[in-house]
Design an enzyme around this catalytic site. Structure first.
Site, PDB file in Angstrom:
ATOM      1  N   CYS A  47       6.094  -5.176   0.401  1.00 55.87           N
ATOM      2  CA  CYS A  47       6.351  -3.994   0.191  1.00 55.87           C
ATOM      3  C   CYS A  47       6.234  -2.850   1.051  1.00 55.87           C
ATOM      4  O   CYS A  47       7.124  -2.285   1.697  1.00 55.87           O
ATOM      5  CB  CYS A  47       5.181  -3.708  -1.762  1.00 55.87           C
ATOM      6  SG  CYS A  47       6.154  -2.992  -2.412  1.00 55.87           S
ATOM      7  N   GLU A  81       1.486 -12.206  -3.976  1.00 52.48           N
ATOM      8  CA  GLU A  81       0.544 -12.317  -3.768  1.00 52.48           C
ATOM      9  C   GLU A  81       0.159 -11.680  -5.335  1.00 52.48           C
ATOM     10  O   GLU A  81      -1.650 -12.390  -5.443  1.00 52.48           O
ATOM     11  CB  GLU A  81      -0.078 -10.772  -3.313  1.00 52.48           C
ATOM     12  CG  GLU A  81      -0.745  -9.741  -3.276  1.00 52.48           C
ATOM     13  CD  GLU A  81       0.402  -9.867  -3.102  1.00 52.48           C
ATOM     14  OE1 GLU A  81       1.488  -9.569  -2.402  1.00 52.48           O
ATOM     15  OE2 GLU A  81       0.993  -7.711  -2.600  1.00 52.48           O
ATOM     16  N   ARG A 114      13.243   3.231   0.978  1.00 53.23           N
ATOM     17  CA  ARG A 114      11.293   3.301  -0.009  1.00 53.23           C
ATOM     18  C   ARG A 114      11.738   3.943  -1.375  1.00 53.23           C
ATOM     19  O   ARG A 114      13.146   4.680  -1.558  1.00 53.23           O
ATOM     20  CB  ARG A 114      10.788   4.414   0.960  1.00 53.23           C
ATOM     21  CG  ARG A 114      10.354   3.937   2.008  1.00 53.23           C
ATOM     22  CD  ARG A 114       9.238   4.872   2.530  1.00 53.23           C
ATOM     23  NE  ARG A 114       8.156   5.411   2.392  1.00 53.23           N
ATOM     24  CZ  ARG A 114       7.341   6.473   1.871  1.00 53.23           C
ATOM     25  NH1 ARG A 114       7.668   6.934   3.116  1.00 53.23           N
ATOM     26  NH2 ARG A 114       5.732   6.400   1.597  1.00 53.23           N
ATOM     27  N   HIS A 129       5.821  -8.277  -4.582  1.00 53.78           N
ATOM     28  CA  HIS A 129       4.316  -8.510  -4.300  1.00 53.78           C
ATOM     29  C   HIS A 129       3.784 -10.107  -4.900  1.00 53.78           C
ATOM     30  O   HIS A 129       3.415 -10.749  -6.056  1.00 53.78           O
ATOM     31  CB  HIS A 129       3.499  -8.023  -5.383  1.00 53.78           C
ATOM     32  CG  HIS A 129       3.253  -6.825  -4.652  1.00 53.78           C
ATOM     33  ND1 HIS A 129       2.782  -6.383  -3.551  1.00 53.78           N
ATOM     34  CD2 HIS A 129       4.176  -5.811  -4.800  1.00 53.78           C
ATOM     35  CE1 HIS A 129       3.111  -4.830  -3.272  1.00 53.78           C
ATOM     36  NE2 HIS A 129       3.669  -4.286  -4.039  1.00 53.78           N
ATOM     37  N   GLY A 175       0.960  -1.142  -0.177  1.00 55.40           N
ATOM     38  CA  GLY A 175      -0.385  -0.027  -0.046  1.00 55.40           C
ATOM     39  C   GLY A 175       0.854   1.404  -0.092  1.00 55.40           C
ATOM     40  O   GLY A 175       1.726   1.686  -0.659  1.00 55.40           O
ATOM     41  N   GLU A 176       0.926   1.812   1.004  1.00 55.28           N
ATOM     42  CA  GLU A 176       2.039   3.773   1.217  1.00 55.28           C
ATOM     43  C   GLU A 176       2.022   3.224   2.430  1.00 55.28           C
ATOM     44  O   GLU A 176       1.115   3.423   3.299  1.00 55.28           O
ATOM     45  CB  GLU A 176       0.912   4.492  -0.084  1.00 55.28           C
ATOM     46  CG  GLU A 176       2.436   5.361  -0.137  1.00 55.28           C
ATOM     47  CD  GLU A 176       2.855   6.155   1.102  1.00 55.28           C
ATOM     48  OE1 GLU A 176       3.761   6.308   0.763  1.00 55.28           O
ATOM     49  OE2 GLU A 176       2.319   6.411   2.339  1.00 55.28           O
ATOM     50  N   SER A 177       3.282   2.780   2.920  1.00 53.87           N
ATOM     51  CA  SER A 177       3.642   3.054   3.855  1.00 53.87           C
ATOM     52  C   SER A 177       3.372   4.137   4.952  1.00 53.87           C
ATOM     53  O   SER A 177       2.687   3.554   6.437  1.00 53.87           O
ATOM     54  CB  SER A 177       5.451   2.181   4.299  1.00 53.87           C
ATOM     55  OG  SER A 177       5.831   3.605   4.009  1.00 53.87           O
ATOM     56  N   ILE A 221       5.937  -2.949  -7.210  1.00 51.62           N
ATOM     57  CA  ILE A 221       5.851  -1.772  -7.788  1.00 51.62           C
ATOM     58  C   ILE A 221       5.958  -0.902  -6.782  1.00 51.62           C
ATOM     59  O   ILE A 221       5.600  -0.914  -5.481  1.00 51.62           O
ATOM     60  CB  ILE A 221       4.074  -1.595  -7.129  1.00 51.62           C
ATOM     61  CG1 ILE A 221       3.597  -2.639  -8.431  1.00 51.62           C
ATOM     62  CG2 ILE A 221       3.477  -0.243  -7.572  1.00 51.62           C
ATOM     63  CD1 ILE A 221       1.904  -3.506  -8.037  1.00 51.62           C
ATOM     64  N   ARG A 222       6.756   0.328  -7.495  1.00 50.37           N
ATOM     65  CA  ARG A 222       7.327   1.770  -5.848  1.00 50.37           C
ATOM     66  C   ARG A 222       8.079   0.904  -5.359  1.00 50.37           C
ATOM     67  O   ARG A 222       7.526   1.022  -4.072  1.00 50.37           O
ATOM     68  CB  ARG A 222       6.618   2.850  -5.934  1.00 50.37           C
ATOM     69  CG  ARG A 222       5.569   3.406  -6.884  1.00 50.37           C
ATOM     70  CD  ARG A 222       5.299   4.803  -6.883  1.00 50.37           C
ATOM     71  NE  ARG A 222       5.133   5.581  -6.580  1.00 50.37           N
ATOM     72  CZ  ARG A 222       6.862   6.589  -6.144  1.00 50.37           C
ATOM     73  NH1 ARG A 222       6.731   6.340  -7.517  1.00 50.37           N
ATOM     74  NH2 ARG A 222       6.065   7.566  -5.373  1.00 50.37           N
TER      75      ARG A 222
HETATM   76  N1  GLN Z   1       6.014   2.358  -2.242  1.00 45.01           N
HETATM   77  C1  GLN Z   1       5.262   2.228  -1.584  1.00 45.01           C
HETATM   78  C2  GLN Z   1       5.310   2.466  -0.005  1.00 45.01           C
HETATM   79  O1  GLN Z   1       6.850   3.566   0.595  1.00 45.01           O
HETATM   80  C3  GLN Z   1       5.223   1.197  -1.103  1.00 45.01           C
HETATM   81  C4  GLN Z   1       4.541   0.243  -2.376  1.00 45.01           C
HETATM   82  C5  GLN Z   1       3.924  -0.864  -2.160  1.00 45.01           C
HETATM   83  O2  GLN Z   1       3.405  -1.207  -1.561  1.00 45.01           O
HETATM   84  N2  GLN Z   1       3.704  -1.175  -3.882  1.00 45.01           N
HETATM   85  O3  GLN Z   1       4.730   2.460   1.336  1.00 45.01           O
END
Ligand code: GLN
Length: 192
Positions: free
Chosen positions: A78, A172, A105, A170, A46-48, A134-135
């Site tokens: 992630c 999943e 990150r 990922h 997600g987005e941490s 993904i990022r």
């Molecule tokens: N870039 C996101 C973060 O800093 C992590 C990306 C992801 O969970 N796919 O949380």
């Protein structure tokens, strides 16, 4: 067997789909009471920064950290890898801080914000694993008894320490259940 999935944000359904294929119950974790009776916990991507704030707001940060310190198996993908880490480079964001890892990150830069590659991961057997990033973050240094399960060009992408497992990619999002099965194997060790 019951594996809770932190359901505040992110790739919850995808983890549920894989775990249900493995015959595991997957209660959503949204409140501290949801932690009762689980055998393990998944922290999805997600987005941490956002998930860290939500963990505080929903009174989950300290209860999860405490269960982790007591030995609850926790698998972070992630964002989950970031939240498990004690050190996040140049950031004071909220975290569980359970693994002796230093994390960078969004570490792959714009060109490589998302990419996929088949990677050999010895603990999963001979067939390479299709990793999707993904990022993604990566672990740039480790302490304690962290064990590296996959690294590429000095970037650590999959690691474990005691009851914790962390992946920068990922699993999943694939149909390959091997990483989740590896996590479940940690649970059975915990029960012995
Ligand atoms: N870039 C996101 C973060 O800093 C992590 C990306 C992801 O969970 N796919 O949380």
């Amino acid at each position: 067997m019951k594996i809770g999935i932190l359901a505040l944000q992110g790739a919850v359904r995808e983890h549920r789909r894989i775990l249900q294929r493995l015959g595991v119950e997957t209660p959503d974790v949204l409140n501290p009471e949801d932690l009762d009776g689980i055998d393990g916990l998944i922290l999805p991507g997600g987005e941490s920064t956002a998930v860290g704030k939500l963990l505080v707001r929903y009174n989950l940060l300290e209860p999860i950290a405490e269960l982790g310190r007591k030995g609850l198996p926790i698998f972070g993908t992630c964002t989950g890898l970031i939240l498990l880490s004690k050190h996040i480079n140049n950031s004071e964001q909220y975290r569980l801080g359970l693994m002796d890892t230093h994390v960078e990150r969004n570490a792959f830069g714009r060109q490589l914000a998302s990419f996929e590659a088949d990677m050999p991961i010895p603990v999963l057997g001979d067939t390479p694993f299709h990793t999707i990033f993904i990022r993604a973050p990566y672990i740039d240094s480790i302490g304690g008894n962290v064990r590296v399960l996959l690294s590429y060009q000095d970037k650590i992408l999959f690691a474990e320490q005691d009851n914790f497992l962390a992946a920068a990619f990922h699993p999943e999002l694939t149909d390959d259940t091997r990483v989740h099965e590896y996590f479940l194997s940690k649970l059975s060790k915990q029960l012995i």
